[in-house]
Design a protein around this motif. Structure first.
Motif, PDB file in Angstrom:
ATOM      1  N   ARG A 163       0.830  -1.207   0.000  1.00 26.82           N
ATOM      2  CA  ARG A 163       0.000   0.000   0.000  1.00 26.82           C
ATOM      3  C   ARG A 163       0.866   1.259   0.000  1.00 26.82           C
ATOM      4  N   ALA A 164       2.063   1.179   0.577  1.00 24.70           N
ATOM      5  CA  ALA A 164       2.938   2.342   0.686  1.00 24.70           C
ATOM      6  C   ALA A 164       3.760   2.600  -0.566  1.00 24.70           C
ATOM      7  N   GLN A 165       3.712   1.707  -1.556  1.00 24.51           N
ATOM      8  CA  GLN A 165       4.566   1.846  -2.730  1.00 24.51           C
ATOM      9  C   GLN A 165       4.167   3.047  -3.584  1.00 24.51           C
ATOM     10  N   SER A 166       5.164   3.788  -4.026  1.00 18.61           N
ATOM     11  CA  SER A 166       4.903   4.935  -4.895  1.00 18.61           C
ATOM     12  C   SER A 166       4.399   4.481  -6.262  1.00 18.61           C
ATOM     13  N   LEU A 167       4.836   3.307  -6.717  1.00 17.03           N
ATOM     14  CA  LEU A 167       4.324   2.712  -7.945  1.00 17.03           C
ATOM     15  C   LEU A 167       3.288   1.664  -7.560  1.00 17.03           C
ATOM     16  N   GLN A 168       2.042   1.934  -7.861  1.00 16.62           N
ATOM     17  CA  GLN A 168       0.978   0.983  -7.593  1.00 16.62           C
ATOM     18  C   GLN A 168       0.712   0.163  -8.853  1.00 16.62           C
ATOM     19  N   PRO A 169       0.809  -1.161  -8.785  1.00 13.81           N
ATOM     20  CA  PRO A 169       0.540  -1.986  -9.964  1.00 13.81           C
ATOM     21  C   PRO A 169      -0.866  -1.733 -10.508  1.00 13.81           C
ATOM     22  N   ASP A 170      -1.009  -1.855 -11.813  1.00 12.10           N
ATOM     23  CA  ASP A 170      -2.334  -1.730 -12.416  1.00 12.10           C
ATOM     24  C   ASP A 170      -3.224  -2.893 -12.025  1.00 12.10           C
ATOM     25  N   GLU A 171      -2.598  -4.021 -11.695  1.00 12.87           N
ATOM     26  CA  GLU A 171      -3.354  -5.186 -11.250  1.00 12.87           C
ATOM     27  C   GLU A 171      -2.456  -6.032 -10.366  1.00 12.87           C
ATOM     28  N   ILE A 172      -3.062  -6.626  -9.337  1.00 15.71           N
ATOM     29  CA  ILE A 172      -2.373  -7.628  -8.518  1.00 15.71           C
ATOM     30  C   ILE A 172      -3.086  -8.958  -8.747  1.00 15.71           C
ATOM     31  N   LEU A 173      -2.354  -9.937  -9.238  1.00 13.93           N
ATOM     32  CA  LEU A 173      -2.898 -11.269  -9.479  1.00 13.93           C
ATOM     33  C   LEU A 173      -2.293 -12.229  -8.470  1.00 13.93           C
ATOM     34  N   VAL A 174      -3.126 -12.822  -7.657  1.00 12.71           N
ATOM     35  CA  VAL A 174      -2.693 -13.802  -6.661  1.00 12.71           C
ATOM     36  C   VAL A 174      -3.143 -15.195  -7.123  1.00 12.71           C
ATOM     37  N   ILE A 175      -2.202 -16.109  -7.221  1.00  8.72           N
ATOM     38  CA  ILE A 175      -2.512 -17.505  -7.552  1.00  8.72           C
ATOM     39  C   ILE A 175      -2.443 -18.296  -6.247  1.00  8.72           C
ATOM     40  N   ASP A 176      -3.596 -18.703  -5.755  1.00  5.65           N
ATOM     41  CA  ASP A 176      -3.667 -19.356  -4.450  1.00  5.65           C
ATOM     42  C   ASP A 176      -3.801 -20.863  -4.599  1.00  5.65           C
ATOM     43  N   SER A 177      -2.882 -21.584  -3.962  1.00  7.96           N
ATOM     44  CA  SER A 177      -2.865 -23.048  -4.019  1.00  7.96           C
ATOM     45  C   SER A 177      -3.606 -23.641  -2.824  1.00  7.96           C
ATOM     46  N   ALA A 178      -4.931 -23.482  -2.826  1.00 12.11           N
ATOM     47  CA  ALA A 178      -5.801 -24.116  -1.831  1.00 12.11           C
ATOM     48  C   ALA A 178      -5.402 -23.773  -0.399  1.00 12.11           C
ATOM     49  N   SER A 179      -5.224 -22.487  -0.130  1.00 16.59           N
ATOM     50  CA  SER A 179      -4.887 -22.066   1.233  1.00 16.59           C
ATOM     51  C   SER A 179      -6.008 -22.441   2.199  1.00 16.59           C
ATOM     52  N   ARG A 180      -5.608 -22.803   3.404  1.00 18.81           N
ATOM     53  CA  ARG A 180      -6.584 -23.137   4.447  1.00 18.81           C
ATOM     54  C   ARG A 180      -6.728 -22.020   5.466  1.00 18.81           C
ATOM     55  N   ASP A 181      -6.021 -20.911   5.268  1.00 20.66           N
ATOM     56  CA  ASP A 181      -6.141 -19.774   6.168  1.00 20.66           C
ATOM     57  C   ASP A 181      -7.003 -18.704   5.503  1.00 20.66           C
ATOM     58  N   GLN A 182      -6.860 -17.474   5.916  1.00 19.35           N
ATOM     59  CA  GLN A 182      -7.673 -16.380   5.389  1.00 19.35           C
ATOM     60  C   GLN A 182      -6.980 -15.608   4.261  1.00 19.35           C
ATOM     61  N   SER A 183      -5.980 -16.222   3.631  1.00 18.69           N
ATOM     62  CA  SER A 183      -5.231 -15.530   2.581  1.00 18.69           C
ATOM     63  C   SER A 183      -6.135 -15.020   1.465  1.00 18.69           C
ATOM     64  N   VAL A 184      -7.015 -15.886   0.957  1.00 19.66           N
ATOM     65  CA  VAL A 184      -7.850 -15.514  -0.185  1.00 19.66           C
ATOM     66  C   VAL A 184      -8.734 -14.326   0.159  1.00 19.66           C
ATOM     67  N   ALA A 185      -9.412 -14.393   1.299  1.00 24.38           N
ATOM     68  CA  ALA A 185     -10.313 -13.312   1.689  1.00 24.38           C
ATOM     69  C   ALA A 185      -9.560 -12.004   1.889  1.00 24.38           C
ATOM     70  N   ARG A 186      -8.407 -12.075   2.502  1.00 23.51           N
ATOM     71  CA  ARG A 186      -7.663 -10.846   2.785  1.00 23.51           C
ATOM     72  C   ARG A 186      -7.086 -10.232   1.520  1.00 23.51           C
ATOM     73  N   TRP A 187      -6.615 -11.066   0.592  1.00 26.49           N
ATOM     74  CA  TRP A 187      -6.116 -10.523  -0.675  1.00 26.49           C
ATOM     75  C   TRP A 187      -7.247  -9.894  -1.475  1.00 26.49           C
ATOM     76  N   ARG A 188      -8.396 -10.533  -1.496  1.00 26.02           N
ATOM     77  CA  ARG A 188      -9.526  -9.949  -2.224  1.00 26.02           C
ATOM     78  C   ARG A 188      -9.970  -8.639  -1.588  1.00 26.02           C
ATOM     79  N   ALA A 189      -9.973  -8.584  -0.277  1.00 27.50           N
ATOM     80  CA  ALA A 189     -10.332  -7.335   0.398  1.00 27.50           C
ATOM     81  C   ALA A 189      -9.323  -6.231   0.082  1.00 27.50           C
ATOM     82  N   PHE A 190      -8.099  -6.621  -0.194  1.00 22.48           N
ATOM     83  CA  PHE A 190      -7.050  -5.657  -0.537  1.00 22.48           C
ATOM     84  C   PHE A 190      -7.214  -5.139  -1.969  1.00 22.48           C
TER      85      PHE A 190
END
Length: 308
Positions: A27-54
């Motif tokens: 969030r602090a980066q001066s260059l913000q990517p036009d898109e962030i693509l996360v490839i999730d390998s069946a995480s069992r924690d809250q990674s998917v939800a938190r990345w989507r919320a981001f």
């Protein structure tokens, strides 16, 4: 000149513990990517939800299908981009302009096909992890070309897609990521780029925290996988040299680092660790003679052997 479209790609599996540092750093980066693509390998924690919320786009895959080269290559087909930044879930960009400097390094010369940043040890890293980062990621940056192979040897194609940017056109020109490698897919791409006339830029002022405090058993397994890679990709040694001499230099440097920090009691463990690495690497070179069940057991990436 039209603005370059920058996409950040991050493979993820149960990476929630790193998000407390990762998300604020991005969030602090001066260059913000036009898109962030996360490839999730069946995480069992809250990674998917938190990345989507981001605000990231998350694509979920079966963990059994993940491949270090194939998955990254597939991810590149899911986006429209001029620049692909690849990071791992545990690589945390440090200065607010880390991504901007990395992309600037990618365009520092017309022939640069990829740029990789300097990896710093995490603040809590131990002495051996700190030394490994200092050895592989010096303070001074450098553009590397095929003509440097006589001087740098295997280090010519050294890079790391834990924190790395690729020009999409250059990546496509060399055939993209390899579809079937146990790891070291970044060295594979860098080697092919160098042979095709592209340069590799080590951008020392683009920095990220990324280090590991591996156990001796983990080092053995990791170097088994490295040995498998170089055994199968013999063209790298033929064109750039073998890794053996570099390994000896690393061991001497590591022992010197322990002496400087007066960590005398850790010297026997360091020597045992080096022996485990060498044994793992040599065994990896012999993997074609080993039963599949053994390879699954000793590899750091057993899923690769299930795919075989």
């Amino acid at each position: 000149m039209a603005a370059r479209r920058v996409v950040l790609v991050i493979p993820v599996r149960n990476g929630e513990p790193f998000l407390e540092r990762m998300l604020p750093a991005l969030r602090a980066q001066s260059l913000q990517p036009d898109e962030i693509l996360v490839i999730d390998s069946a995480s069992r924690d809250q990674s998917v939800a938190r990345w989507r919320a981001f605000g990231a786009r998350v694509v979920e895959i079966d963990a059994a299908t993940f491949n270090h080269g194939g998955t990254r290559g597939w991810a590149s087909t899911l986006v429209e981009a001029d620049v692909l930044i690849y990071m791992t879930q545990d690589a945390i960009p440090v200065p607010p302009d880390a991504l901007a400097r990395l992309v600037a390094g990618l365009y520092a010369a017309d022939d640069i096909g990829l740029a990789y940043g300097r990896q710093l040890p995490h603040p809590e890293a131990g002495v051996l992890a700190r030394h490994a980062r200092a050895f592989n990621y010096p303070v001074q940056g450098r553009v590397k070309r095929l003509a440097d192979a006589g001087e740098l040897g295997i280090k010519t194609c050294f890079t790391s897609d834990a924190f790395c940017a690729y020009r999409m056109d250059a990546l496509v020109a060399v055939g993209g990521f390899p579809q079937d490698v146990i790891g070291s897919e970044d060295a594979h791409v860098a080697g092919r780029m160098l042979l095709d006339g592209y340069a590799v830029n080590y951008v020392a002022d683009a920095q990220a925290w990324h280090s590991h405090d591996y156990s001796i058993a983990e080092e053995f397994r990791r170097y088994f996988d490295i040995g498998v890679f170089y055994s199968r990709e013999r063209w790298i040694a033929e064109r750039f040299g073998r890794a053996g001499g570099e390994g000896g230099r690393f061991v001497r440097s590591e022992l010197a680092a322990l002496r400087r920090e007066r960590q005398w009691m850790r010297v026997p463990g360091a020597l045992l660790r080096s022996a485990a690495k060498l044994l793992g690497y040599r065994l990896g070179h012999l993997e074609r003679r080993l039963p599949l069940a053994v390879k699954r057991r000793v590899s750091m990436f057993p899923g690769y052997w299930r795919q075989q």
